[in-house]
Design an enzyme around this catalytic site. Sequence first.
Site, PDB file in Angstrom:
ATOM      1  N   LYS A   1      15.754  21.754 -10.872  1.00 26.11           N
ATOM      2  CA  LYS A   1      15.131  20.480 -11.228  1.00 26.11           C
ATOM      3  C   LYS A   1      16.050  19.538 -11.997  1.00 26.11           C
ATOM      4  O   LYS A   1      16.830  19.953 -12.842  1.00 26.11           O
ATOM      5  CB  LYS A   1      13.878  20.719 -12.085  1.00 26.11           C
ATOM      6  CG  LYS A   1      12.714  21.332 -11.347  1.00 26.11           C
ATOM      7  CD  LYS A   1      12.168  20.459 -10.231  1.00 26.11           C
ATOM      8  CE  LYS A   1      11.185  19.422 -10.708  1.00 26.11           C
ATOM      9  NZ  LYS A   1       9.960  19.979 -11.271  1.00 26.11           N
TER      10      LYS A   1
ATOM     11  N   SER B   1      14.657  21.543 -16.063  1.00 22.44           N
ATOM     12  CA  SER B   1      13.467  22.340 -16.319  1.00 22.44           C
ATOM     13  C   SER B   1      13.883  23.662 -16.943  1.00 22.44           C
ATOM     14  O   SER B   1      14.943  24.196 -16.632  1.00 22.44           O
ATOM     15  CB  SER B   1      12.745  22.583 -14.995  1.00 22.44           C
ATOM     16  OG  SER B   1      11.939  23.750 -15.090  1.00 22.44           O
TER      17      SER B   1
ATOM     18  N   GLU C   1       9.572   8.474 -16.985  1.00 27.90           N
ATOM     19  CA  GLU C   1       8.215   8.991 -17.224  1.00 27.90           C
ATOM     20  C   GLU C   1       7.750   8.696 -18.649  1.00 27.90           C
ATOM     21  O   GLU C   1       6.596   8.327 -18.879  1.00 27.90           O
ATOM     22  CB  GLU C   1       8.171  10.494 -16.972  1.00 27.90           C
ATOM     23  CG  GLU C   1       8.347  10.843 -15.507  1.00 27.90           C
ATOM     24  CD  GLU C   1       8.513  12.338 -15.317  1.00 27.90           C
ATOM     25  OE1 GLU C   1       7.529  12.989 -14.985  1.00 27.90           O
ATOM     26  OE2 GLU C   1       9.627  12.853 -15.532  1.00 27.90           O
TER      27      GLU C   1
ATOM     28  N   HIS D   1       0.835  -1.218   0.000  1.00 22.21           N
ATOM     29  CA  HIS D   1       0.000   0.000   0.000  1.00 22.21           C
ATOM     30  C   HIS D   1       0.861   1.257   0.000  1.00 22.21           C
ATOM     31  O   HIS D   1       0.436   2.305   0.476  1.00 22.21           O
ATOM     32  CB  HIS D   1      -0.951   0.051   1.203  1.00 22.21           C
ATOM     33  CG  HIS D   1      -1.631  -1.246   1.493  1.00 22.21           C
ATOM     34  ND1 HIS D   1      -2.819  -1.611   0.908  1.00 22.21           N
ATOM     35  CD2 HIS D   1      -1.258  -2.299   2.273  1.00 22.21           C
ATOM     36  CE1 HIS D   1      -3.175  -2.822   1.347  1.00 22.21           C
ATOM     37  NE2 HIS D   1      -2.226  -3.261   2.155  1.00 22.21           N
TER      38      HIS D   1
END
Length: 463
Positions: free
Chosen positions: A286, A280, A293, A159
Amino acid sequence: MATSKKPWGGRFTEPTNQLVEAFTESISFDSRLYKQDIQGSIAHSKMLAKIGVISKAEAKSIEEGLIDIQAQIDAGSFEWSTELEDVHMNIEARLTDAIGEAGKKLHTGRSRNDQVATDIRLYMRQASDDIISLLQALQYNLLESASNEVQTLLPGFTHLQVAQPISLAHHLLAWNEMLERDVERLQDCRKRINVMPLGSAALAGTSFPLDRDMTCELLEFDRPSRNSLDSVSDRDFLIEFASASSVIMMHLSRMCEEIILWASESYKFIEIGDAFCTGSSIMPQKKNPDIAEIVRGKSGRVIGNLQALLVLMKSQPLAYNRDNQEDKEPIFDTVDTVARSLQVFAAMIPSISYKRETMYQAALKGYATATDLAEYLVRLQVPFRDAHEIVGNTVHFAIEQGKPLSELSLDELQGFGSMIKDDVYDVLTLEGSVNSRSHFGGTAPVRVSEALEDAKQRLDSVQ
Ligand code: ARG
């Protein structure tokens, strides 16, 4: 008189409407099958010569002509014509231009229906082998990484809540298990790909005494197909491949998800190499896990391609229908997407460094050894349900104190269970916890080392 270059011109009095030509062409995507098409045609013409339908000299001139065409396509100097619709007619027309009469005999005892089914099977056989190799290359990189991380402990989650401490190599070996099954699925699918439709002609076979065993051997298929209607029509082998591919992408996307989480500021379990991240354009701090992704995102199109193929095939009556021309774009896209995803994902794996101390601290935080305490009590004859209750109370107390279980004093622990002795601390440490899970398949580092060796051997034995 024929109205066009079309091989069916004899039957027609009007030229094809321009819209129809643009709508029905497949050359813009099936030119990719040219090598398989030529390979199939050479085998077919050799066989036609052997059974005496064409002469040896004609077969030789067909073969030479086709080899020359292949060289032109390889070199990029071959001009594909939309008017000639697909890869099969483009090549055949060029062959006839080049060698004359003999070229016109190549299509004897054959239809584009068995021709395209043969081409796509040859193509998918190679694609399966290539993807199997890419999966194995990824497995190799994972096992290399796992070799250094047998003793590295991190929280295992259920979980997404800290559950129990585990060895990082055990976690990486779980990924390896998924990939190993992915290889098996493709190997199994390959058996059904590698069956030869050639000789089925349009749908009913042909009146020429084709030697299908000969073409089968030349093209290295396992066997000729048993039923001409089935072999020109069904594309279930593509559906199986797309399904196995979807499972691969589903697995990759699960791994990607973990990599993205692990690389995040909140986890900081790993650092991905700079070469495999992007920044970024607005936020200078970043460093994004874009590979993971994008691979996760690409799973969508592969699973979509599976749907497209299933719906394409559904409700088609026997035998060949032109619908089947629509199989190519989704299956080519599947092959490309899976191959490119595996390639870049595998290359990223060795660039990852594992933050062992952070992982260790995270495992200390979530009361990951609570189950160990319960199992300790069970060994002292406390029924498991009572042990669960006792440990629940102990954890509640520890949370209030802001301490891990291993920092509670023996007095404090005995307040919850008088039978607890000072050997309890052996099981409350992360090391004690993982070491005790030493059965086959468990996370104890001794077992994980064995599992790793075993996995390496299995991989070596197939390579
Ligand atoms: N381009 C077609 C395909 O991909 C080749 C077979 C065409 N057959 C036919 N009877 N029109 O399926």
